[in-house]
Design a protein around this motif. Structure first.
Motif, short mmCIF file in Angstrom:
data_model
loop_
_atom_site.label_atom_id
_atom_site.label_comp_id
_atom_site.label_asym_id
_atom_site.label_seq_id
_atom_site.Cartn_x
_atom_site.Cartn_y
_atom_site.Cartn_z
N TRP A 1 -3.12 -12.19 -4.26
CA TRP A 1 -1.99 -11.28 -4.47
C TRP A 1 -0.92 -11.61 -3.44
O TRP A 1 -1.19 -11.64 -2.25
CB TRP A 1 -2.41 -9.82 -4.31
N LEU A 2 0.29 -11.82 -3.91
CA LEU A 2 1.39 -12.10 -2.99
C LEU A 2 2.26 -10.87 -2.75
O LEU A 2 3.10 -10.86 -1.87
CB LEU A 2 2.26 -13.24 -3.54
N GLY A 3 2.07 -9.84 -3.55
CA GLY A 3 2.87 -8.63 -3.45
C GLY A 3 3.79 -8.53 -4.64
O GLY A 3 3.96 -9.49 -5.41
N ALA A 4 4.39 -7.37 -4.84
CA ALA A 4 5.31 -7.11 -5.96
C ALA A 4 4.66 -7.48 -7.29
O ALA A 4 5.28 -8.05 -8.18
CB ALA A 4 6.63 -7.87 -5.77
N ASN A 5 3.36 -7.15 -7.43
CA ASN A 5 2.59 -7.42 -8.65
C ASN A 5 2.58 -8.88 -9.04
O ASN A 5 2.63 -9.22 -10.22
CB ASN A 5 3.10 -6.56 -9.80
N VAL A 6 2.54 -9.77 -8.05
CA VAL A 6 2.51 -11.21 -8.30
C VAL A 6 1.20 -11.78 -7.75
O VAL A 6 0.84 -11.54 -6.61
CB VAL A 6 3.70 -11.92 -7.62
N MET A 7 0.50 -12.51 -8.60
CA MET A 7 -0.73 -13.17 -8.20
C MET A 7 -0.60 -14.64 -8.55
O MET A 7 -0.14 -14.98 -9.65
CB MET A 7 -1.94 -12.56 -8.93
N LEU A 8 -1.00 -15.53 -7.63
CA LEU A 8 -0.93 -16.96 -7.89
C LEU A 8 -2.29 -17.60 -7.63
O LEU A 8 -3.04 -17.14 -6.77
CB LEU A 8 0.12 -17.64 -7.00
N GLU A 9 -2.55 -18.67 -8.37
CA GLU A 9 -3.78 -19.41 -8.19
C GLU A 9 -3.55 -20.54 -7.19
O GLU A 9 -2.57 -21.27 -7.29
CB GLU A 9 -4.25 -19.98 -9.53
#
Length: 176
Positions: A106-114
């Motif tokens: 989770w990077l924040g602001a409802n953003v998730m990256l692989e």
């Protein structure tokens, strides 16, 4: 004007009140000192919020980094890992994690990256280092701000006492 490394101005200490008061009125000087102390208190509150945020964020980053390091250790084996997964503060679920080369962060602001495990470890280590440095700076700034608030309060008291003494001497001179 002198300042700390992050640009917070240093409060001037009024050493000689008689000399200092030749430039301005008592009311204006007291108003100026009170306003400066208020600005320092506002900065202190902002730094306290920043410190609290960082103190909450650092353990979360450390937990994530520990998990990525654990998954990196288990990467080469064919064995799945059984664990309890934290869904919420008080809610956990059983999970089976197969050997993997990637994780989602989770990077924040409802953003998730692989990320690959190595990229995730590098990213989390970097974020942890930055957060610890920021926390150290926030603590240093808080100490600096407390000193500046104290200086402004002492300045205010010295000018006020100087004015009381001056008025008393004028009153005595008129009486005599």
């Amino acid at each position: 004007m002198e300042a700390n490394p992050r640009g917070i101005p240093k409060a001037p200490f009024v050493d000689n009140v008689d000399q200092y008061m030749k430039t301005d009125t008592v009311e204006a000087t007291l108003r100026k000192f009170t306003e400066a102390a208020s600005k320092y208190r506002f900065m202190e509150n902002s730094k306290l919020q920043q410190r609290a945020s960082l103190e909450q964020k650092i353990p979360e980053i450390e937990k994530s980094l520990a998990m990525v390091e654990f998954l990196t250790e288990k990467r080469g084996s064919d064995q799945s890992v059984e664990t309890l997964f934290e869904v919420n503060d008080t809610l956990y679920a059983h999970a089976t994690i197969p050997p993997t080369d990637t994780v989602n962060l989770w990077l924040g602001a409802n953003v998730m990256l692989e990320y690959t495990l190595d990229e995730a470890q590098e990213l989390l280590s970097s974020k942890l280092s930055i957060a610890k440095t920021s926390l150290k700076e926030a603590i240093e700034d808080l100490e600096f701000l407390r000193d500046q608030i104290t200086i402004m309060e002492v300045n205010t008291a010295r000018v006020y006492n100087w004015d009381v003494k001056r008025r008393r001497m004028e009153k005595d001179a008129v009486s005599a």
